[in-house]
Structures are given as C-alpha cells and as structure tokens.
Design an enzyme around this catalytic site. Structure first.
Site, PDB file in Angstrom:
ATOM      1  N   SER A 192       0.848  -1.195   0.000  1.00 51.78           N
ATOM      2  CA  SER A 192       0.000   0.000   0.000  1.00 51.78           C
ATOM      3  C   SER A 192       0.884   1.244   0.000  1.00 51.78           C
ATOM      4  O   SER A 192       2.019   1.200   0.489  1.00 51.78           O
ATOM      5  CB  SER A 192      -0.875   0.008   1.262  1.00 51.78           C
ATOM      6  OG  SER A 192      -1.542   1.248   1.411  1.00 51.78           O
ATOM      7  N   TYR A 218      -1.490  -0.278  10.728  1.00 44.64           N
ATOM      8  CA  TYR A 218      -1.701  -0.675   9.334  1.00 44.64           C
ATOM      9  C   TYR A 218      -0.508  -0.236   8.486  1.00 44.64           C
ATOM     10  O   TYR A 218       0.048  -1.029   7.715  1.00 44.64           O
ATOM     11  CB  TYR A 218      -2.997  -0.071   8.786  1.00 44.64           C
ATOM     12  CG  TYR A 218      -3.196  -0.343   7.317  1.00 44.64           C
ATOM     13  CD1 TYR A 218      -3.603  -1.596   6.874  1.00 44.64           C
ATOM     14  CD2 TYR A 218      -2.964   0.649   6.364  1.00 44.64           C
ATOM     15  CE1 TYR A 218      -3.774  -1.869   5.523  1.00 44.64           C
ATOM     16  CE2 TYR A 218      -3.132   0.390   5.013  1.00 44.64           C
ATOM     17  CZ  TYR A 218      -3.531  -0.860   4.595  1.00 44.64           C
ATOM     18  OH  TYR A 218      -3.684  -1.122   3.247  1.00 44.64           O
TER      19      TYR A 218
END
Length: 189
Positions: free
Chosen positions: A84, A97
């Site tokens: 990501s 995250y």
C-alpha cells in the site's frame, strides 16, 4: 496430526492437483482497521499483523518451493505482494496498518535480493485508494466520514485496474522485473 512442513506440502499438492504447478503467487490478503494507537486496540493491531504481515510470510513459505522449481525449469516465476502507499505515508489512526505495509514492502525488497539471482521475480505493488471491501473494515466515525468524502472527491482505482497492472507486470519477458510499483488514483494526493 500435521506438522507445518507436511501442511505446506499438502496445500501445494491440493493446488497442483487442481491448477497445476504454481509459477505465479499474488499475495493480496489484507485488513485495514482504524486503530488510533492511544485507543489501545491491541486485538485490532494483532489482527492486522497476523493478516498483513504474518499471513503474507506464510503464503510465501508455502509456495516458494514451486516458484523456485519453475524458475529452475526455465519458466517465469513471479511473486507479487500487494502492499500500500501507506507503507510510505503518514495516515492518522492507521499507524499499525502503515507499519504492516511498510514491513511487507521491505520484506519484498529483501526477498527480491535473495530470489532474483535464482530467477524468481518479486514485485511489491503499492496502490492508493482502491474501491474494495477493505474500507468496510473501518469502524471509526471520523475516519468513515473522511473515506466517504474521498469517494465523492475523485475516482478510486478498481480491482480490475490492479488486476490489469498485475497481468502487465508478470507478462514482461523473464529478464524484466518491476520491483516496486506505486499505483494511485489520479485525484489522490
């Protein structure tokens, strides 16, 4: 009772029976939870670590022998890890995250250094916002409102966009590797 080693072999055999020997692995499992660190949501932190990092390591562990065998046979062998842009960014409420995705991207770089000489290509794809169920995991009202605003502000990437990118990447000649690809919606800054 199964050992870890026998379980890996069993998984590979089941897949080989149904699909043939693996020469492409797309490591795409992930969970994104808004877990402001000050809230002490240790269970959510662990869930992200278990899925985004430990899960990815386990997938590589299971399929690496097949990828190495494919490469040794002169076939193209690809490992694509979906990370990501959060691996490089700062996103309030998403520290854990972001950390798991940074670890996955770094793992990919190091694994490429290890496997590249053995002709296994490793690619880390780091997308921005993608319209999938991932945002549905978020249960923080302020973050949910921001996500809704972003949905209205610009067109997000689709799962088909990423599938096309993966297909393009792995269709290159065997001697060509894209180690890292950042794919962003045009409107995302």
């Amino acid at each position: 009772m199964f050992t870890v080693s026998s379980m890996r072999a069993r998984i590979r055999l089941i897949i080989a029976d149904g699909l043939g020997r693996v020469d492409l692995v797309v490591n795409n499992a992930g969970v994104m939870l808004a877990a402001p660190f000050a809230d002490g949501r240790a269970g959510e932190w662990q869930r992200m670590i278990d899925t985004n990092l430990s899960g990815a390591l386990r997938v590589v562990d299971v399929f690496l022998p097949d990828l190495l065998a494919a490469a040794a046979d002169g076939r193209t062998a690809d490992l694509v890890n979906i990370s990501s842009v959060a691996a490089h960014g700062v996103f309030p409420s998403f520290a854990v995250y972001c950390a798991t995705k940074a670890a996955l991207s770094h793992f990919s770089r190091n694994l490429r250094a290890e496997l590249g000489p053995r002709k296994v290509r490793v690619t880390s794809i780091e997308p921005g916002l993608v319209a999938t169920e991932l945002q549905g995991h978020v249960d923080h009202p302020d973050v949910n409102a921001a996500i809704d605003d972003w949905r209205e502000a610009f067109d997000w990437l689709s799962d088909a966009d990423l599938a096309e990118l993966i297909a393009f990447t792995v269709a290159r000649p065997r001697h060509v590797n894209f180690p890292q690809i950042v794919a962003m919606p045009t409107g995302q800054v």
